[in-house]
Write a protein that holds these residues in place. Structure first.
Motif, short mmCIF file in Angstrom:
data_model
loop_
_atom_site.label_atom_id
_atom_site.label_comp_id
_atom_site.label_asym_id
_atom_site.label_seq_id
_atom_site.Cartn_x
_atom_site.Cartn_y
_atom_site.Cartn_z
N TYR A 1 3.34 -12.86 17.19
CA TYR A 1 3.04 -12.04 18.40
C TYR A 1 1.92 -12.70 19.10
CZ TYR A 1 2.52 -8.23 21.69
OH TYR A 1 2.65 -7.62 22.99
N ARG A 2 0.92 -13.15 18.45
CA ARG A 2 -0.37 -13.69 18.70
C ARG A 2 -0.05 -15.09 19.37
NH1 ARG A 2 -3.17 -11.75 13.80
NH2 ARG A 2 -4.36 -10.29 14.28
N GLY B 1 5.37 -0.21 17.53
CA GLY B 1 5.85 0.60 18.66
C GLY B 1 4.55 0.88 19.88
N LEU B 2 3.70 0.28 19.72
CA LEU B 2 2.41 0.22 20.21
C LEU B 2 2.17 -0.79 21.57
CD1 LEU B 2 0.02 2.40 19.99
CD2 LEU B 2 -1.31 0.44 19.19
N VAL B 3 2.74 -2.06 21.05
CA VAL B 3 2.52 -2.92 22.09
C VAL B 3 3.58 -2.82 23.01
CG1 VAL B 3 1.45 -4.58 20.60
CG2 VAL B 3 4.02 -4.52 20.61
N LEU C 1 3.09 -8.52 8.97
CA LEU C 1 1.93 -9.56 8.93
C LEU C 1 2.39 -10.68 9.83
CD1 LEU C 1 0.48 -7.57 7.80
CD2 LEU C 1 0.68 -8.72 5.63
N ARG D 1 1.23 -14.81 22.70
CA ARG D 1 0.43 -14.28 23.66
C ARG D 1 -0.35 -15.69 24.08
NH1 ARG D 1 -4.03 -10.69 21.78
NH2 ARG D 1 -4.46 -12.62 20.52
N ALA E 1 0.88 -1.25 -0.17
CA ALA E 1 0.10 0.03 0.13
C ALA E 1 1.10 1.33 -0.09
CB ALA E 1 -0.83 -0.08 1.25
N LEU F 1 2.92 -10.07 13.46
CA LEU F 1 1.59 -10.05 14.09
C LEU F 1 1.24 -11.40 14.60
CD1 LEU F 1 -0.50 -7.80 14.47
CD2 LEU F 1 -1.61 -8.68 12.29
N HIS G 1 7.61 3.86 0.76
CA HIS G 1 6.81 5.02 0.04
C HIS G 1 8.05 5.49 -0.84
CE1 HIS G 1 5.49 8.80 -1.12
NE2 HIS G 1 4.45 8.82 -0.64
N ASP H 1 2.39 -0.01 12.18
CA ASP H 1 2.11 0.80 13.19
C ASP H 1 1.94 0.48 14.63
OD1 ASP H 1 -0.14 -0.62 12.57
OD2 ASP H 1 -1.30 1.11 11.65
N TRP H 2 1.67 -1.06 14.77
CA TRP H 2 1.49 -1.35 16.00
C TRP H 2 2.92 -1.62 16.74
CZ3 TRP H 2 3.40 -6.21 16.49
CH2 TRP H 2 3.65 -7.13 15.42
#
Lengths: 355, 355
Positions: A269-270, A295-297, A263, A273, A83, A266, A309, A292-293
DNA sequence: ATGAAAGCGCTAACAA
DNA sequence: TTGTTAGCGCTTTCAT
């Protein structure tokens, strides 16, 4: 009443008539090329505006042979990597007055070939492709055979003389892996979804160059550290989590994993968990692409970030310059990746690294 | 030697000559329409295959007036919402033998108008648009004026007779908000990035219908609960976090926020973390769109999930049927959203809800 | 069942 | 500077 139903489009002919000049003059005034008297130009322009004239790009393509359109074939536009690359390409194209036709290959050769065929038939002026496999030089040669420039992005195809824009994946993999081996990990998995029938064995040729480079870097760093490299390819996109679970449990469980894209990270990570494994205490995780996530977890995931880009924009820029007639040998432009250190790496649980 | 340089394309003329038939017959055989003797058809096909003939889609468009291409204008392909909708549309188009030309409007009217113009000039057979503003009926009417069908997605434009595919945002907002008011929150913010010059005041007309519906639902639910609605629009895309900080601190700080999309939720989440506010103990957070990370963080974020792929696919399906000549009045198709309960809602810190 | 010819809207030689 | 004319490659009457 005869031109009622379809309300016939206004063509340059109508404009010419309204402005009382010939079609050729009208075309010259509108396209401003050739020579037209200032006053006439104005008259034509007014007539065009008045009638709401819009040039027919198809007809123009027909006679010039150029469509002001470039094609782009990505694996899957839903993947943030693609994208962003698409956005980069779109921005660059747009700035040059070009439009972008987008196709998804789903990383399948047949789909890719079909997409390329359609794009070629539509007379795109050039093509941007992330080839589904490096063994598809022939399919890609159809592009250059059709006389249109081709630039690959994210991946190269050995044996194909084509420009390419990629990231320095080998180096990236080495850095990422070293983080892990330096922390003391002795058994680490590299996980990717790209197909590899029969399962990967050291020395196999990997069909997507970016992944091949990552695996090469990974294996290199592992060898340097005298550690056990577990390369697992071909994880089904919608079942990566299960594969991760297998990697993380049982006999030869790894203590760390390198995820080949965000991806995959992700799902790893799951899996952690769900398995009740804590990052980084029980398992260390690093990945390519800065989702984006990441740095969030808590803690954040350490990643190798690719300038997606920019890669897309650069690829489009090169393509545009080729379309513009730039000659010279094909070159591959390599972008650096950026290591973003967060907290997902720690020594393995059984401190085999400490004597 | 004269046709050496550009290695002239193989046209139907060449095929006809090779098969010793007229251009018309060759075209009939290849396009299989009209009537052609079986044996002749075979001969033509072999000749075509032999010469590597590829039909020129541009020429075909030129004479048929149809391009087998549809245009799609999204806000930003990097937004997962649009990426998925685009993939849905692309899949539907592809299945029907259509190609997709994609443009980003960046939610700016001028950019959108330009994109539409270019697409129209390229003679797309129809257009899929997420209009940047509901006050742009005129700009959109250019599409139908050009005699091409138009279907809106994610948003409608009052006063414009056009098919549309949207989610039930009002209902979604009500459900999401009730979760919050039921938990006891008395002061809640609704946060969106869509522009709204001068700041939003109750009763203002909001330019994007999906957001307008969400705000309406939000205000409705808040009124029902007798709670304080803080609607904050126009947060700059790259500074949402700062706005969230303002909302969450100081005098009139809210105890919960409804994020209008997953990108916004991400920033609110970051703001909470930086502020040392725990979700859901200190602040409750709910959002539209089920981002991949929403179920990943601990606790997970409760969201209203929209069937984005389906919305894109349905929009394309309707467009294709219109292109195919389907008549009848414009309809708006409303998709249900799905509430995904996770752990981001709890009573507010000062239990004003408990007597 | 097949062929000849016109035409889609534009650009580009070539003349004038 | 402007107009005339001939295509671009295909589809589509209209004859045959």
């Amino acid at each position: 009443m005869d031109r009622a139903v379809g309300r016939r489009e206004v063509t340059i002919r109508d404009v010419a008539a309204a402005a009382q000049v010939s079609k050729a003059t009208a075309a010259r005034a509108l396209g401003d090329y050739g020579a037209v008297r200032g006053e006439v130009r104005e008259r034509v322009r007014r007539a065009a505006a008045q009638l709401g004239y819009r040039p027919n790009a198809v007809a123009r393509t027909m006679s010039t042979g150029r469509s002001q359109t470039i094609g782009m074939v990505v694996g899957d536009i839903q993947n943030p990597f693609f994208a962003q690359a698409a956005r980069g390409a779109s921005d660059a194209a747009d700035a040059a007055g070009y439009e972008l036709i987008l196709s998804n290959s789903d990383e399948a050769g047949a789909t890719e070939t079909k997409a390329i065929g359609v794009q070629l038939d539509k007379r795109v002026d050039g093509l941007l492709i992330a080839p589904a496999s490096s063994s598809r030089a022939d399919a890609l040669r159809a592009v250059t055979d059709a006389g249109r420039p081709l630039v690959l992005f994210d991946r190269t195809v050995p044996g194909l003389e084509a420009d390419a824009v990629v990231a320095d994946n080998r180096r990236g993999a080495i850095e990422l892996t070293r983080l892990l081996t330096d922390a003391g990990h002795r058994r680490i998995a590299f996980l990717s979804t790209i197909e590899h029938p029969g399962g990967y064995r050291r020395g196999d040729i990997i069909s997507i160059s970016s992944v091949a480079d990552r695996v090469a870097g990974f294996e290199h760093a592992m060898r340097d550290a005298g550690a056990d490299a577990v390369v697992r390819l071909g994880a089904p996109r919608d079942d990566v989590e299960q594969v991760a679970v297998e990697l993380l449990t049982g006999e030869g469980a790894v203590t760390a994993v390198v995820a080949s894209d965000s991806l995959i990270a992700l799902d790893v990570y799951r899996a952690c968990r769900d398995l009740g494994l804590r990052i980084p205490r029980d398992v260390s995780l690093v990945a390519f692409d800065d989702a984006d996530w990441a740095g969030l977890v808590e803690p954040g995931i350490t990643v190798m970030s690719q300038p997606m880009h920019a890669i897309g924009a650069e690829a489009a820029g090169i393509l545009l310059s080729r379309i513009g007639g730039a000659g010279g040998r094909a070159r591959v432009r390599v972008f650096d990746q950026e290591l973003i250190l967060r907290g997902s790496v720690a020594p393995p649980p059984e401190p085999s690294g400490r004597p």
